[in-house]
Design an enzyme around this catalytic site. Structure first.
Site, PDB file in Angstrom:
ATOM      1  N   SER A   1       0.837  -1.202   0.000  1.00 50.97           N
ATOM      2  CA  SER A   1       0.000   0.000   0.000  1.00 50.97           C
ATOM      3  C   SER A   1       0.863   1.240   0.000  1.00 50.97           C
ATOM      4  CB  SER A   1      -0.903   0.008   1.227  1.00 50.97           C
ATOM      5  OG  SER A   1      -0.124  -0.159   2.389  1.00 50.97           O
TER       6      SER A   1
ATOM      7  N   HIS B   1      -3.892  -4.370  -5.071  1.00 52.67           N
ATOM      8  CA  HIS B   1      -4.077  -3.740  -3.760  1.00 52.67           C
ATOM      9  C   HIS B   1      -5.521  -3.865  -3.291  1.00 52.67           C
ATOM     10  CE1 HIS B   1      -4.109   0.060  -1.107  1.00 52.67           C
ATOM     11  NE2 HIS B   1      -3.631  -0.950  -0.428  1.00 52.67           N
TER      12      HIS B   1
ATOM     13  N   GLU C   1      -7.130  -2.159  -6.561  1.00 50.62           N
ATOM     14  CA  GLU C   1      -6.328  -1.300  -7.429  1.00 50.62           C
ATOM     15  C   GLU C   1      -5.294  -2.199  -8.104  1.00 50.62           C
ATOM     16  OE1 GLU C   1      -6.348   3.061  -5.315  1.00 50.62           O
ATOM     17  OE2 GLU C   1      -5.181   1.516  -4.340  1.00 50.62           O
TER      18      GLU C   1
ATOM     19  N   ASN D   1      -5.467   5.436  -1.192  1.00 48.54           N
ATOM     20  CA  ASN D   1      -4.662   5.838  -0.036  1.00 48.54           C
ATOM     21  C   ASN D   1      -4.123   7.260  -0.182  1.00 48.54           C
ATOM     22  OD1 ASN D   1      -5.035   3.508   1.379  1.00 48.54           O
ATOM     23  ND2 ASN D   1      -3.067   2.604   0.880  1.00 48.54           N
TER      24      ASN D   1
HETATM   25  N1  3HC Z   1     -13.990  -9.267   8.082  1.00 52.53           N
HETATM   26  C1  3HC Z   1     -14.953  -9.846   7.361  1.00 52.53           C
HETATM   27  N2  3HC Z   1     -16.186  -9.337   7.224  1.00 52.53           N
HETATM   28  C2  3HC Z   1     -16.459  -8.202   7.869  1.00 52.53           C
HETATM   29  C3  3HC Z   1     -15.510  -7.537   8.662  1.00 52.53           C
HETATM   30  C4  3HC Z   1     -14.224  -8.122   8.759  1.00 52.53           C
HETATM   31  N3  3HC Z   1     -13.265  -7.548   9.468  1.00 52.53           N
HETATM   32  N4  3HC Z   1     -16.086  -6.417   9.168  1.00 52.53           N
HETATM   33  C5  3HC Z   1     -17.343  -6.388   8.711  1.00 52.53           C
HETATM   34  N5  3HC Z   1     -17.567  -7.450   7.938  1.00 52.53           N
HETATM   35  C6  3HC Z   1     -18.790  -7.761   7.212  1.00 52.53           C
HETATM   36  C7  3HC Z   1     -19.881  -8.172   8.129  1.00 52.53           C
HETATM   37  O1  3HC Z   1     -19.883  -9.572   8.355  1.00 52.53           O
HETATM   38  C8  3HC Z   1     -21.113  -7.734   7.383  1.00 52.53           C
HETATM   39  O2  3HC Z   1     -21.408  -8.678   6.391  1.00 52.53           O
HETATM   40  P1  3HC Z   1     -22.920  -9.088   6.085  1.00 52.53           P
HETATM   41  O3  3HC Z   1     -23.615  -7.826   5.673  1.00 52.53           O
HETATM   42  O4  3HC Z   1     -22.773 -10.094   4.984  1.00 52.53           O
HETATM   43  O5  3HC Z   1     -23.444  -9.654   7.351  1.00 52.53           O
HETATM   44  C9  3HC Z   1     -20.654  -6.482   6.629  1.00 52.53           C
HETATM   45  O6  3HC Z   1     -19.246  -6.558   6.590  1.00 52.53           O
HETATM   46  C10 3HC Z   1     -21.059  -5.218   7.347  1.00 52.53           C
HETATM   47  O7  3HC Z   1     -20.523  -5.268   8.659  1.00 52.53           O
HETATM   48  P2  3HC Z   1     -21.198  -4.645   9.943  1.00 52.53           P
HETATM   49  O8  3HC Z   1     -22.682  -4.647   9.777  1.00 52.53           O
HETATM   50  O9  3HC Z   1     -20.610  -5.292  11.150  1.00 52.53           O
HETATM   51  O10 3HC Z   1     -20.617  -3.210  10.024  1.00 52.53           O
HETATM   52  P3  3HC Z   1     -20.870  -1.956   9.154  1.00 52.53           P
HETATM   53  O11 3HC Z   1     -22.115  -1.969   8.370  1.00 52.53           O
HETATM   54  O12 3HC Z   1     -20.628  -0.871  10.119  1.00 52.53           O
HETATM   55  O13 3HC Z   1     -19.672  -2.003   8.093  1.00 52.53           O
HETATM   56  C11 3HC Z   1     -17.458  -1.704   7.374  1.00 52.53           C
HETATM   57  C12 3HC Z   1     -18.356  -2.212   8.490  1.00 52.53           C
HETATM   58  C13 3HC Z   1     -17.661  -2.562   6.136  1.00 52.53           C
HETATM   59  C14 3HC Z   1     -16.026  -1.852   7.883  1.00 52.53           C
HETATM   60  C15 3HC Z   1     -17.845  -0.205   7.055  1.00 52.53           C
HETATM   61  O14 3HC Z   1     -17.821   0.537   8.228  1.00 52.53           O
HETATM   62  C16 3HC Z   1     -16.914   0.439   6.062  1.00 52.53           C
HETATM   63  O15 3HC Z   1     -17.081   0.326   4.858  1.00 52.53           O
HETATM   64  N6  3HC Z   1     -15.907   1.184   6.573  1.00 52.53           N
HETATM   65  C17 3HC Z   1     -14.865   1.815   5.752  1.00 52.53           C
HETATM   66  C18 3HC Z   1     -13.705   0.879   5.660  1.00 52.53           C
HETATM   67  C19 3HC Z   1     -12.582   1.436   4.817  1.00 52.53           C
HETATM   68  O16 3HC Z   1     -12.504   2.611   4.510  1.00 52.53           O
HETATM   69  N7  3HC Z   1     -11.665   0.549   4.431  1.00 52.53           N
HETATM   70  C20 3HC Z   1     -10.515   0.930   3.633  1.00 52.53           C
HETATM   71  C21 3HC Z   1      -9.370   1.333   4.500  1.00 52.53           C
HETATM   72  S1  3HC Z   1      -7.949   1.776   3.548  1.00 52.53           S
HETATM   73  C22 3HC Z   1      -7.211   0.302   3.202  1.00 52.53           C
HETATM   74  O17 3HC Z   1      -7.605  -0.735   3.625  1.00 52.53           O
HETATM   75  C23 3HC Z   1      -6.016   0.386   2.335  1.00 52.53           C
HETATM   76  C24 3HC Z   1      -4.785  -0.065   3.063  1.00 52.53           C
HETATM   77  O18 3HC Z   1      -3.702  -0.030   2.145  1.00 52.53           O
HETATM   78  C25 3HC Z   1      -4.460   0.803   4.236  1.00 52.53           C
END
Ligand code: 3HC
Length: 494
Positions: A119, A140, A152, A190
């Site tokens: 990343s 990515h 990506e 990112n």
């Molecule tokens: N692993 C697997 N599945 C997961 C999970 C995990 N850690 N966290 C949540 N889930 C699943 C749940 O099981 C649920 O699935 P379902 O609808 O089939 O039952 C679904 O995701 C939604 O989860 P929740 O209802 O518990 O929670 P939310 O609706 O609040 O969603 C989230 C959680 C998907 C994390 C949401 O808050 C979100 O989209 N957040 C933004 C995350 C983000 O920005 N990620 C990118 C970060 S940058 C990156 O990763 C790049 C790297 O290089 C740094």
């Protein structure tokens, strides 16, 4: 090219998630870790994720067993001999990646694709560690990998023609949406996300706003799925810090200078969810509810001052509907003076003009359901508390902001949009790809360019100009493309 089996090297949170994604799509996975302990830990992460899907009724027990059956754990590289693609998902240290690519070069067939989930490091520098850099791409994924739909696909000047397109096809087969980009620090998501998260830490560190208000401004004010501080904890503060350092090295500029607080938290081992504590605590600590807004009696009479317009009219009718008397004359007695505020104008001069600056706060309804309560240098603590009670009485979630350009929502959003506009202006990505990346990689309900349309290009331009004038930071200078867009829109009929 047919991909039947892949190797995933490194089973941390991301690696385990990526292994799950491949196995769920019917692809065999060789899961490689340095030793048996690390392998056991990684498979534990994967099993917990599958069990969670089963418990939510998203996966049957039989499907779980089938997926698990496709995963072949291996404490060494030799098991990767027959794979069609190997992806490394190990810590962001070039010497470790170089070592892994050298091992993969040795064991994998010469036709196998070598991918890196890096990343922050340049894919070109990782590719250069391979004897066959033409078969190296960036692939990515986003955290949590089983959920976020973006991949990506990054090609370098060394990548063979057609390879990025083949990997993009593979991403589609995994149920993901690929965005193909060149090798530039942070790629699309990112490079936009991290400076925004960093800025949120600066706002916290400088006392601009509270942790909960910053996160509420992003969720209730912008509509994002998580606040920036909660998201930092999810990504990992250490990972975020290292990405920022790379971005700063490549682009320079204040947006990428890691906030001192971020460094301190990482140095203290508070790296986020994975360490049990970052900016928040996990599991959440029982914090006593701040009952201020509820305990404070709501005002019975409010002096409403403003430039007129829809916002002021809505405030007046909402207050009247909630049984609050409205007066327009500051000389009349009232419990509170509310200045209907806009993020590019200061509240203080209007407050002083009323002759009752201590009684006055600004109020800006930044989004349906969210009020920014703007405190000037002269606002009394009592009037801020009364304004909180007024907002609660109107059914609005209140966040506090100082009387500075952008208030809180704009201070987070406008520079973020400026970064996105600059990325397009630089010719790195098309606006549609930027929107796709942020929606599918970071769960934005709308991409930055859709958010720009919603906020209004003119309002964003005015907000950025005000921020730039106040702070002098070139990062807040409106990109020429934004000013051009506003000029074109103003000049076109209709
Ligand atoms: N692993 C697997 N599945 C997961 C999970 C995990 N850690 N966290 C949540 N889930 C699943 C749940 O099981 C649920 O699935 P379902 O609808 O089939 O039952 C679904 O995701 C939604 O989860 P929740 O209802 O518990 O929670 P939310 O609706 O609040 O969603 C989230 C959680 C998907 C994390 C949401 O808050 C979100 O989209 N957040 C933004 C995350 C983000 O920005 N990620 C990118 C970060 S940058 C990156 O990763 C790049 C790297 O290089 C740094």
């Amino acid at each position: 090219m047919e991909i039947r089996e892949v190797a995933v090297v490194g089973l941390g949170t991301m690696g385990a998630g990526i292994a799950e994604v491949f196995a769920r799509s019917g692809i065999g996975v060789v899961a490689i870790e340095v030793d048996q302990d690390a392998l056991t830990r990684g498979l534990g992460i994967l099993d917990a994720s599958l069990a969670r899907a089963v418990s939510r009724g998203r996966l049957s027990q039989a499907e779980q067993d089938e997926i698990r059956g496709r995963i072949r754990p291996a404490p060494g590289f030799s098991a990767a001999a027959g794979v069609d693609l190997a992806i490394e998902v190990v810590p962001e240290r070039i010497e470790i990646k170089r070592q892994i690519f050298a091992e993969l070069d040795r064991v994998c067939s010469p036709d196998a694709i070598l991918a890196t989930n890096t990343s922050s490091l340049s894919v070109t520098s990782v590719a250069a560690a391979s004897q066959h850099p033409h078969r190296v791409v960036g692939m990515h994924f986003f955290n949590p990998a089983p959920v976020m739909r973006l991949v990506e696909v990054v090609s370098t000047v060394l990548t063979a023609d057609g390879l990025a397109a083949a990997v993009a096809d593979l991403a589609r087969r995994l149920g993901k949406t690929p965005v193909q980009v060149g090798d530039r620090a942070g790629f699309v998501a990112n490079a936009l996300l991290l400076p925004y998260l960093n800025h949120a830490v600066t706002l916290l560190e400088t006392g601009y706003a509270t942790r909960d208000d910053i996160d509420a401004a992003a969720t209730a004010g912008i509509g994002l799925p998580m606040g920036p501080l909660a998201l930092l904890d999810l990504i990992g503060l250490d990972t975020s810090l290292s990405i920022l350092e790379v971005l700063h090295g490549e682009f320079g500029g204040s947006r990428y200078v890691p906030a001192p607080l971020l460094r301190r938290l990482v140095a203290a081992g508070r790296t986020g969810r994975k360490s049990g504590q970052g900016i928040y605590q996990y599991p959440a600590a029982d914090t006593p509810q701040d009952g201020n807004a509820l305990a404070e009696p709501g005002p019975s009479t409010v002096t409403l001052i403003g430039p007129g317009g829809a916002q002021e009219a809505e405030l007046a009718s909402a207050a009247a509907a909630a049984g609050v008397n409205i007066t327009r004359n500051p000389a009349h007695p009232s419990d509170l003076v509310v200045i209907a505020a806009t993020p590019d104008q200061r509240v203080l001069p209007a407050a002083i003009e009323t002759g009752r600056a201590a009684d006055a706060v600004g109020l800006h309804v930044a989004a349906p359901g969210l009020a920014e309560i703007v405190t000037t240098r002269a606002s009394s603590a009592a009037s801020v508390a009364t304004a909180g009670a007024l907002a609660a009485g109107l059914g609005l979630r209140a966040v506090g902001a100082p009387d500075r350009p952008g208030f809180l929502v704009g201070a987070l959003l406008y520079p973020h949009l400026a970064d996105a506009i600059r990325m397009v202006q630089d010719g790195y990505a098309a606006a549609a790809d930027v929107d796709t990346a942020m929606m599918l990689g970071c769960g934005y309900p709308q991409g930055p360019f859709q958010l720009l349309d919603k906020a209004g290009a003119q309002a964003v331009l005015d907000g950025l100009r005000a921020m730039h004038a106040a702070y002098g930071d070139p990062a807040f200078a409106p990109p020429p493309l934004l000013a051009e867009q506003v000029t074109v829109a103003a000049g076109l009929p209709g």
